[in-house]
Design an enzyme around this catalytic site. Structure first.
Site, PDB file in Angstrom:
ATOM      1  N   ARG A  27       0.188  10.380   1.281  1.00  0.00           N
ATOM      2  CA  ARG A  27       0.585  11.365   2.293  1.00  0.00           C
ATOM      3  C   ARG A  27       1.754  12.208   1.831  1.00  0.00           C
ATOM      4  O   ARG A  27       2.244  13.054   2.578  1.00  0.00           O
ATOM      5  CB  ARG A  27       0.970  10.650   3.599  1.00  0.00           C
ATOM      6  CG  ARG A  27      -0.188   9.905   4.215  1.00  0.00           C
ATOM      7  CD  ARG A  27       0.180   9.220   5.506  1.00  0.00           C
ATOM      8  NE  ARG A  27      -0.770   8.155   5.779  1.00  0.00           N
ATOM      9  CZ  ARG A  27      -0.654   7.281   6.750  1.00  0.00           C
ATOM     10  NH1 ARG A  27       0.367   7.338   7.576  1.00  0.00           N
ATOM     11  NH2 ARG A  27      -1.563   6.341   6.903  1.00  0.00           N
TER      12      ARG A  27
ATOM     13  N   GLU B  59       0.862  -1.196   0.000  1.00  0.00           N
ATOM     14  CA  GLU B  59       0.000   0.000   0.000  1.00  0.00           C
ATOM     15  C   GLU B  59       0.890   1.235   0.000  1.00  0.00           C
ATOM     16  O   GLU B  59       1.788   1.359   0.822  1.00  0.00           O
ATOM     17  CB  GLU B  59      -0.880  -0.017   1.255  1.00  0.00           C
ATOM     18  CG  GLU B  59      -1.694   1.255   1.443  1.00  0.00           C
ATOM     19  CD  GLU B  59      -2.383   1.321   2.811  1.00  0.00           C
ATOM     20  OE1 GLU B  59      -2.641   0.267   3.428  1.00  0.00           O
ATOM     21  OE2 GLU B  59      -2.641   2.453   3.270  1.00  0.00           O
TER      22      GLU B  59
ATOM     23  N   LYS C  46     -10.714  -2.431   6.744  1.00  0.00           N
ATOM     24  CA  LYS C  46      -9.506  -2.126   7.507  1.00  0.00           C
ATOM     25  C   LYS C  46      -9.956  -1.793   8.928  1.00  0.00           C
ATOM     26  O   LYS C  46     -11.001  -1.155   9.108  1.00  0.00           O
ATOM     27  CB  LYS C  46      -8.828  -0.926   6.839  1.00  0.00           C
ATOM     28  CG  LYS C  46      -7.706  -0.274   7.613  1.00  0.00           C
ATOM     29  CD  LYS C  46      -7.061   0.787   6.728  1.00  0.00           C
ATOM     30  CE  LYS C  46      -6.111   1.672   7.540  1.00  0.00           C
ATOM     31  NZ  LYS C  46      -4.913   2.044   6.781  1.00  0.00           N
TER      32      LYS C  46
HETATM   33  C1  3PG Z   1      -2.020   3.045   7.942  1.00  0.00           C
HETATM   34  O1  3PG Z   1      -2.287   3.974   7.195  1.00  0.00           O
HETATM   35  O2  3PG Z   1      -2.505   1.918   7.798  1.00  0.00           O
HETATM   36  C2  3PG Z   1      -1.162   3.294   9.102  1.00  0.00           C
HETATM   37  O3  3PG Z   1      -0.452   4.472   9.019  1.00  0.00           O
HETATM   38  C3  3PG Z   1      -0.259   2.169   9.438  1.00  0.00           C
HETATM   39  O4  3PG Z   1      -0.060   2.279  10.788  1.00  0.00           O
HETATM   40  P1  3PG Z   1       1.387   2.110  11.409  1.00  0.00           P
HETATM   41  O5  3PG Z   1       2.239   3.217  10.823  1.00  0.00           O
HETATM   42  O6  3PG Z   1       1.202   2.249  12.902  1.00  0.00           O
HETATM   43  O7  3PG Z   1       1.902   0.761  11.024  1.00  0.00           O
END
Ligand code: 3PG
Length: 212
Positions: A45, A41, A129
């Site tokens: 951002r 993914e 999710k």
């Molecule tokens: C996401 O968008 O799924 C999260 O930013 C992932 O979370 P993490 O950085 O705590 O793994």
């Protein structure tokens, strides 16, 4: 086009990548693939995200590439044009769910609460999710969802690491987990591709041995 269920069943871990430079997309995907990863993914951002998705979907057919952090309905078209093979939002709204149904690309809405789960169900979504997993109740909350909503299957992300991933992967309503821990940003910045492959193999090895 693969179904959401197929995509979430490609492997136990989906790396969540925030790409600072589009030029890193291909070597990163190769390092992930060498470690056994089949899906990734790219979060929307950073300014490099869309170019990264474009490059990956054009040039790395061995990787299923999704776009994450879609926070408004107009994001769907943008990432679809870039070639995203699946789309993930961190939360749900009526407009996201409607756009997700219409976009023609597998869409995985993010939920954190019972009410959000109900909203997703009302719109016909069963693969979700769970975000931010650790802050939103973690494994205990997913067990609660299992009792309430037996039809739902999840990809939890947010606060998952090697230390707690097997707790999540052991749940019957979890198809896979996602997270950024598997590829620390520093390794991408320093282009340490062999270390990325090593870390991925280590995590997939743990997921493989500890999950029934
Ligand atoms: C996401 O968008 O799924 C999260 O930013 C992932 O979370 P993490 O950085 O705590 O793994």
């Amino acid at each position: 086009m693969q179904s959401v269920k197929d995509i979430l069943s490609l492997g136990p871990i989906i790396p969540v990548i925030t790409l600072e430079k589009a030029e890193d997309a291909l070597p990163l995907a190769d390092a992930l693939a060498a470690g056994g990863i089949k899906t990734m993914e790219i979060t929307l951002r950073t300014p490099a995200a869309l170019d990264g998705i474009r490059l990956l979907t054009a040039e790395r057919k061995n990787m299923v590439v999704g776009a994450g952090t879609i926070t408004s309905a107009d994001g769907f078209d943008k990432v679809k044009q870039a070639g995203a093979q699946f789309i993930i939002s961190p939360g749900v709204t009526e407009s996201l769910l409607s756009a997700g149904k219409q976009c023609g690309v597998p869409y995985i809405p993010g939920i954190a609460t019972t009410s959000e789960a109900l909203l997703a169900i009302q719109h016909g979504f069963e693969f979700l999710k769970f975000f931010p997993a650790e802050l939103a109740g973690g494994v205990g909350m997913l067990k609660n969802f299992s009792a309430l909503f037996s039809q739902l299957k999840f990809c939890p992300t947010g606060g998952i690491t090697q230390a707690n991933m097997e707790d999540y992967l052991g749940l019957s309503n979890v198809l896979c987990i996602g997270g950024s821990w598997i590829v620390p940003a520093k390794l991408i910045k320093e282009k340490q591709w062999e270390e990325v492959t090593r870390l991925v193999k280590e995590s997939l090895g743990m997921a493989g041995t500890k999950v029934a």
